[in-house]
Design an enzyme around this catalytic site. Structure first.
Site, PDB file in Angstrom:
ATOM      1  N   MET A 111       0.721  -1.268  -0.664  1.00 13.50           N
ATOM      2  CA  MET A 111       0.128   0.140  -0.086  1.00 13.50           C
ATOM      3  C   MET A 111       1.221   1.537  -0.437  1.00 13.50           C
ATOM      4  O   MET A 111       1.911   1.421   0.722  1.00 13.50           O
ATOM      5  CB  MET A 111      -0.747  -0.092   1.095  1.00 13.50           C
ATOM      6  CG  MET A 111      -2.119  -0.858   0.998  1.00 13.50           C
ATOM      7  SD  MET A 111      -2.885  -1.378   2.946  1.00 13.50           S
ATOM      8  CE  MET A 111      -1.978  -1.976   3.646  1.00 13.50           C
ATOM      9  N   CYS A 193      -1.210  -1.902 -11.005  1.00 14.89           N
ATOM     10  CA  CYS A 193      -1.731  -1.094 -10.699  1.00 14.89           C
ATOM     11  C   CYS A 193      -2.624  -0.407 -11.470  1.00 14.89           C
ATOM     12  O   CYS A 193      -1.880  -0.121 -13.018  1.00 14.89           O
ATOM     13  CB  CYS A 193      -0.078  -0.562 -10.292  1.00 14.89           C
ATOM     14  SG  CYS A 193      -1.150   1.463  -9.940  1.00 14.89           S
ATOM     15  N   ASP A 304     -11.368  -7.279  -1.711  1.00 14.87           N
ATOM     16  CA  ASP A 304     -12.876  -6.922  -1.034  1.00 14.87           C
ATOM     17  C   ASP A 304     -12.973  -8.003   0.243  1.00 14.87           C
ATOM     18  O   ASP A 304     -13.806  -8.830   0.809  1.00 14.87           O
ATOM     19  CB  ASP A 304     -14.330  -7.288  -1.803  1.00 14.87           C
ATOM     20  CG  ASP A 304     -14.423  -5.992  -2.905  1.00 14.87           C
ATOM     21  OD1 ASP A 304     -13.688  -5.109  -2.162  1.00 14.87           O
ATOM     22  OD2 ASP A 304     -15.695  -6.091  -3.171  1.00 14.87           O
TER      23      ASP A 304
END
Length: 385
Positions: A111, A193, A304
């Site tokens: 991240m 990405c 998710d």
């Protein structure tokens, strides 16, 4: 951190009943900041300390710092032989795991800005088996001393850790992989990405349209890191992995992962969305399952994952070997332990780690904003934010 930032964090600690004294140096060993080496400056030559010391942009202070780092490496036992293969858990029998620990891997995603050393140390205390660094630009990292000293910070406690690079060429990726291999448990190539700037630079999801280039990148990185050996894994080789998204035409995804496997990629992480899909759209678990069934190497699922039930459901529906969480861990670093919201112990520990290791106020504040999002009232959130 400067005195104003420390004062502000100390006030926050007081309001949350957190001990704001800094950790002892013994409990938080000095961060390893990547040194400049002649091996990189002159890749075809052996290490030459005189050449390094005479580099135009180095001085006596830098040389002293370099010597200090080498001493720390030797003192703390940094060595390729001592590093455990990051997937050794997958070879263990259920009886060898802790009570209640799942057989599948629990992973912290790379991240940007957030999966840095203090956060990686925090989440390892809450069930995370494997943590990634933020994506680092390989060409900048190999050319810039500033990048090597700021983009990658680690220490012997940061284990296992995967360093992720964004790279447009095989040489950039292999150069960067060779530099970090002695201090990491693996290197990952970002092929997922979807941001516009990444696509324009030829990195990230743009690589999904060039499987032959990815094959060459994995092949060269494998060759350049072959001297680094691991223990306790499927092989003793230094791991090279890739993180991808799926294609609209899943046949392309199947072909992509098979080509990567053919050159020795150690595992593949699949984000179950295409590069054009938004995070608000549901993850395609069927696509992840198809990718998993297409190869023999371990496959991890990403997308998710906000609760432990999300992770269990993902494993049950895809049969993957591990689950990677990003936003879910930011909001709740203890999600893999079954917590539905961030426990106060996480907030306390992260604050001490952030203050102890140092860093930017911006990142520390944002971490706390994410962690406290579901615990504060609207008024409290507005005041804190």
């Amino acid at each position: 951190m400067n005195d104003a930032i420390l004062s502000e964090l100390a006030s926050l600690c007081s309001s949350l009943n957190i001990d704001s004294s800094l950790p002892d140096a013994s409990s938080h060993p000095e961060t390893f900041l990547f040194p400049r080496t002649a091996r990189f400056l002159r890749p075809d030559s052996d290490y030459d300390s005189e050449y390094w010391l005479n580099s135009s942009d180095n001085n006596h202070a830098v040389a002293e710092r370099y010597s200090k780092r080498i001493a720390l490496i030797e003192k703390e036992g940094w060595s390729s032989e001592a590093r455990q293969h990051p997937l050794s858990k997958l070879l263990k029998h259920q009886s060898e795991l802790r009570p209640g620990e799942p057989k599948w891997m629990r992973i912290c995603a790379p991240m940007v800005r957030y999966s840095k050393l203090p956060f990686r140390e925090l989440i390892r205390g809450y069930g995370v088996d494997l943590a990634y660094t933020p994506m680092i630009l390989a060409d900048v990292f190999k050319h810039s001393q500033i990048s090597r000293e700021t983009d990658l910070t680690t220490n012997p406690k940061d284990d296992p850790v995967i360093v992720q690079f964004g790279a447009p060429t095989a040489k950039d990726f292999a150069d960067a992989a060779e530099l970090v291999a002695p201090f990491a448990n693996g290197v990952d190539l970002n092929c997922g990405c979807p941001q516009r700037w990444a696509l324009s630079e030829g990195i990230g999801a743009s690589l999904m349209e060039n499987p032959e280039l990815v094959r060459d990148m994995v092949r060269q990185a494998k060759a350049r890191t072959s001297a680094v050996q691991m223990v306790g894994g499927f092989t003793n080789n230094f791991p090279i992995s890739i993180k991808i998204r799926v294609h609209p035409d899943l046949k392309k995804t199947v072909e992509f992962v098979k080509r990567a496997e053919s050159v020795g990629v150690d595992w593949i992480t699949v984000h179950g969305r295409t590069k054009k899909q938004k995070n608000s759209e549901p993850v395609n678990l069927d696509a992840i399952k198809i990718a998993k069934e297409s190869v023999d190497v371990p496959v991890f699922a990403n997308g998710d994952i906000f609760t432990l039930d999300d992770a269990k459901n993902c494993v049950e529906n895809t049969n993957v070997d591990g689950v990677m969480a990003a936003r879910g861990l930011l909001e709740n670093p203890a999600l893999f332990m079954g917590y539905n919201r961030t426990p106060l112990s996480c907030v306390r520990e992260y604050t001490k780690l952030a203050m102890g290791y140092g860093g930017t106020h911006f990142i520390a504040h944002h971490h706390l904003m994410y962690m406290l999002e579901n615990s504060l009232s609207r008024t409290e959130r507005r005041l804190f934010n």
